[in-house]
Design a protein around this motif. Structure first.
Motif, PDB file in Angstrom:
ATOM      1  N   ALA A   1     -77.077  -3.273  41.848  1.00 55.41           N
ATOM      2  CA  ALA A   1     -77.276  -2.433  41.162  1.00 55.41           C
ATOM      3  C   ALA A   1     -76.851  -2.950  39.808  1.00 55.41           C
ATOM      4  O   ALA A   1     -76.446  -2.483  38.585  1.00 55.41           O
ATOM      5  CB  ALA A   1     -76.354  -1.253  41.586  1.00 55.41           C
ATOM      6  N   LEU A   2     -75.366  -3.235  40.899  1.00 57.09           N
ATOM      7  CA  LEU A   2     -74.510  -4.205  38.914  1.00 57.09           C
ATOM      8  C   LEU A   2     -74.468  -5.848  39.707  1.00 57.09           C
ATOM      9  O   LEU A   2     -74.394  -6.186  40.572  1.00 57.09           O
ATOM     10  CB  LEU A   2     -72.949  -3.448  39.403  1.00 57.09           C
ATOM     11  CG  LEU A   2     -73.100  -1.862  38.908  1.00 57.09           C
ATOM     12  CD1 LEU A   2     -71.829  -0.957  39.434  1.00 57.09           C
ATOM     13  CD2 LEU A   2     -73.911  -1.856  38.011  1.00 57.09           C
ATOM     14  N   THR A   3     -74.319  -6.139  38.392  1.00 54.53           N
ATOM     15  CA  THR A   3     -73.699  -7.480  38.817  1.00 54.53           C
ATOM     16  C   THR A   3     -72.748  -8.670  37.721  1.00 54.53           C
ATOM     17  O   THR A   3     -72.968  -8.373  36.411  1.00 54.53           O
ATOM     18  CB  THR A   3     -75.034  -9.069  38.000  1.00 54.53           C
ATOM     19  OG1 THR A   3     -76.562  -8.516  39.398  1.00 54.53           O
ATOM     20  CG2 THR A   3     -75.041  -9.894  38.499  1.00 54.53           C
ATOM     21  N   ASP A   4     -71.614  -8.297  38.042  1.00 55.20           N
ATOM     22  CA  ASP A   4     -70.801  -9.294  37.608  1.00 55.20           C
ATOM     23  C   ASP A   4     -69.807  -8.118  36.527  1.00 55.20           C
ATOM     24  O   ASP A   4     -70.004  -8.682  35.688  1.00 55.20           O
ATOM     25  CB  ASP A   4     -71.418 -10.801  37.302  1.00 55.20           C
ATOM     26  CG  ASP A   4     -69.601 -11.619  36.617  1.00 55.20           C
ATOM     27  OD1 ASP A   4     -68.424 -11.130  37.261  1.00 55.20           O
ATOM     28  OD2 ASP A   4     -70.012 -12.387  36.130  1.00 55.20           O
ATOM     29  N   ILE A   5     -69.270  -7.575  36.501  1.00 58.43           N
ATOM     30  CA  ILE A   5     -69.107  -6.067  36.042  1.00 58.43           C
ATOM     31  C   ILE A   5     -68.160  -6.316  35.240  1.00 58.43           C
ATOM     32  O   ILE A   5     -67.148  -6.533  36.623  1.00 58.43           O
ATOM     33  CB  ILE A   5     -69.325  -4.850  36.031  1.00 58.43           C
ATOM     34  CG1 ILE A   5     -70.716  -4.949  35.663  1.00 58.43           C
ATOM     35  CG2 ILE A   5     -68.908  -4.183  35.210  1.00 58.43           C
ATOM     36  CD1 ILE A   5     -71.557  -4.744  35.058  1.00 58.43           C
ATOM     37  N   ASN A   6     -67.485  -6.867  34.032  1.00 59.06           N
ATOM     38  CA  ASN A   6     -65.583  -6.908  34.266  1.00 59.06           C
ATOM     39  C   ASN A   6     -65.021  -6.183  32.828  1.00 59.06           C
ATOM     40  O   ASN A   6     -65.459  -5.738  31.721  1.00 59.06           O
ATOM     41  CB  ASN A   6     -65.346  -7.937  33.209  1.00 59.06           C
ATOM     42  CG  ASN A   6     -66.286  -9.041  34.959  1.00 59.06           C
ATOM     43  OD1 ASN A   6     -65.207  -9.891  35.410  1.00 59.06           O
ATOM     44  ND2 ASN A   6     -67.172  -9.693  34.296  1.00 59.06           N
ATOM     45  N   VAL A   7     -63.919  -5.223  33.408  1.00 56.98           N
ATOM     46  CA  VAL A   7     -63.747  -4.254  32.575  1.00 56.98           C
ATOM     47  C   VAL A   7     -61.873  -3.434  33.177  1.00 56.98           C
ATOM     48  O   VAL A   7     -61.633  -4.019  33.470  1.00 56.98           O
ATOM     49  CB  VAL A   7     -64.250  -2.939  32.491  1.00 56.98           C
ATOM     50  CG1 VAL A   7     -63.670  -1.607  31.950  1.00 56.98           C
ATOM     51  CG2 VAL A   7     -65.405  -2.439  32.451  1.00 56.98           C
ATOM     52  N   GLU A   8     -60.934  -4.097  31.444  1.00 65.35           N
ATOM     53  CA  GLU A   8     -59.971  -4.009  31.033  1.00 65.35           C
ATOM     54  C   GLU A   8     -59.671  -2.582  30.288  1.00 65.35           C
ATOM     55  O   GLU A   8     -59.910  -2.264  29.272  1.00 65.35           O
ATOM     56  CB  GLU A   8     -59.688  -5.451  30.342  1.00 65.35           C
ATOM     57  CG  GLU A   8     -57.913  -5.098  30.476  1.00 65.35           C
ATOM     58  CD  GLU A   8     -57.159  -6.974  29.961  1.00 65.35           C
ATOM     59  OE1 GLU A   8     -55.915  -6.366  30.036  1.00 65.35           O
ATOM     60  OE2 GLU A   8     -58.065  -7.446  30.326  1.00 65.35           O
ATOM     61  N   LEU A   9     -58.970  -1.591  30.874  1.00 67.25           N
ATOM     62  CA  LEU A   9     -58.713  -0.449  29.843  1.00 67.25           C
ATOM     63  C   LEU A   9     -56.980  -0.252  29.833  1.00 67.25           C
ATOM     64  O   LEU A   9     -56.019  -0.691  30.645  1.00 67.25           O
ATOM     65  CB  LEU A   9     -59.293   0.895  31.120  1.00 67.25           C
ATOM     66  CG  LEU A   9     -60.819   1.013  30.283  1.00 67.25           C
ATOM     67  CD1 LEU A   9     -60.856   2.536  31.496  1.00 67.25           C
ATOM     68  CD2 LEU A   9     -61.527   0.373  29.834  1.00 67.25           C
ATOM     69  N   LYS A  10     -57.035  -0.524  28.204  1.00 67.17           N
ATOM     70  CA  LYS A  10     -55.549  -0.441  27.882  1.00 67.17           C
ATOM     71  C   LYS A  10     -55.171   1.075  27.882  1.00 67.17           C
ATOM     72  O   LYS A  10     -55.857   2.136  27.714  1.00 67.17           O
ATOM     73  CB  LYS A  10     -55.108  -0.990  26.723  1.00 67.17           C
ATOM     74  CG  LYS A  10     -55.680  -2.561  26.720  1.00 67.17           C
ATOM     75  CD  LYS A  10     -54.779  -3.252  27.263  1.00 67.17           C
ATOM     76  CE  LYS A  10     -55.078  -4.859  27.367  1.00 67.17           C
ATOM     77  NZ  LYS A  10     -54.380  -5.814  27.898  1.00 67.17           N
TER      78      LYS A  10
END
Length: 285
Positions: free
Chosen positions: A25-34
């Motif tokens: 369903a997901l592949t290599d998701i990157n997230v950064e929330l400030k």
């Protein structure tokens, strides 16, 4: 010259991958929330957006990758433990207790902060009575802030859809979250209600100073509110940037924004509305 400090990272997701059996369903998701920002997560239906939220919320355990919130790794934690860390969320399909009053919906969300035992409940101890009174007081204050006091004693099933959405957001905020996750807050709302929703989320952000992360298909809402937008498609990252950058990104336009109506809606301005109500708090004798 005063030193300028960059906002601190609140949530960091690295190499997030998830499989349902043989389906990736997901592949290599990157997230950064400030901290203190409003962020969007968009993409076509079935792109995997709600799966990302469910992984952060603890409903699923990631197949690979890490989720770190304010210094704590969330991988493997149960949903109630993640809520205790001050992450609140709403759902694409409203999940309120329809046969409980709006006030009780807010109060029951405080289960992690009750501060009394089952024994206290059965014996109706002073600790139980004091904490119950405090929880009800805080719930009334929150409903008054959200202009929902007039509906406090009503059942959600009897309220208009837009009011139910506001109740669900208020319930999430009763956790005093550092991060508020909104899963399609505009779902089911009429076009005329979108301006009110935009104003409402802006008011929440300014009043509570929290980080907001939203999944939304209504580009008018996303473009007006978000500092940064992540786009995913078929479970993979497609683009990331400011609303202006996303609107001009050829890959995003091709995959998601090519629909003329979506582009037209994204350009519409919104009209702020004033939040005000009268309280129906029971008067003391």
């Amino acid at each position: 010259m005063s030193e300028v400090h960059e906002p601190q990272t609140l949530l960091k997701i690295e190499h997030l991958t998830h499989r349902f059996g043989g389906l990736q369903a997901l592949t290599d998701i990157n997230v950064e929330l400030k901290k203190g920002t409003i962020n969007g997560l968009i993409g076509p239906n079935g792109a995997g957006k709600t799966t990302v939220f469910n992984l952060v919320s603890g409903f699923y355990v990631p197949s690979e990758g890490s989720i770190v919130f304010d210094g704590t790794t969330l991988n493997g934690l149960r949903p109630h433990k993640i809520a205790d860390l001050q992450i609140g969320r709403t759902f694409q399909n409203i999940r309120l207790w329809s046969d409980m009053t709006v006030l009780d919906n807010i109060c029951i969300a405080q289960h992690s902060r009750l501060g009394f035992s089952l024994k206290d409940v059965f014996l109706r101890t002073k600790n139980y009575k004091d904490r119950e009174a405090q929880i009800h007081k805080e719930a009334w204050e929150l409903l008054e802030k959200f202009s929902l006091a007039d509906s406090a004693l009503d059942y959600p099933k009897n309220l208009p859809y837009g009011i139910q959405r506001r109740v669900e957001i208020a319930r999430a905020l009763s956790l005093n979250p550092k991060l508020l996750m909104l899963d399609e807050p505009a779902a089911g709302l009429s076009t005329s209600d979108l301006d009110g929703l935009i104003n409402y989320i802006k008011w929440i952000h300014e009043t509570f100073g929290i980080t907001i992360w939203m999944i939304e298909h209504q580009m008018q809402v996303v473009n007006t509110l978000c500092d940064s937008i992540k786009v995913i498609n078929f479970g993979k990252e497609l683009a990331e940037g400011t609303p202006e950058e996303i609107q001009k990104n050829p890959a995003v336009i091709d995959a998601y924004l090519g629909n003329a109506k979506i582009v037209e809606d994204a350009q519409k301005p919104f009209e702020p509305i004033k939040i005000a109500s009268q309280s129906r708090r029971p008067q003391k004798d």
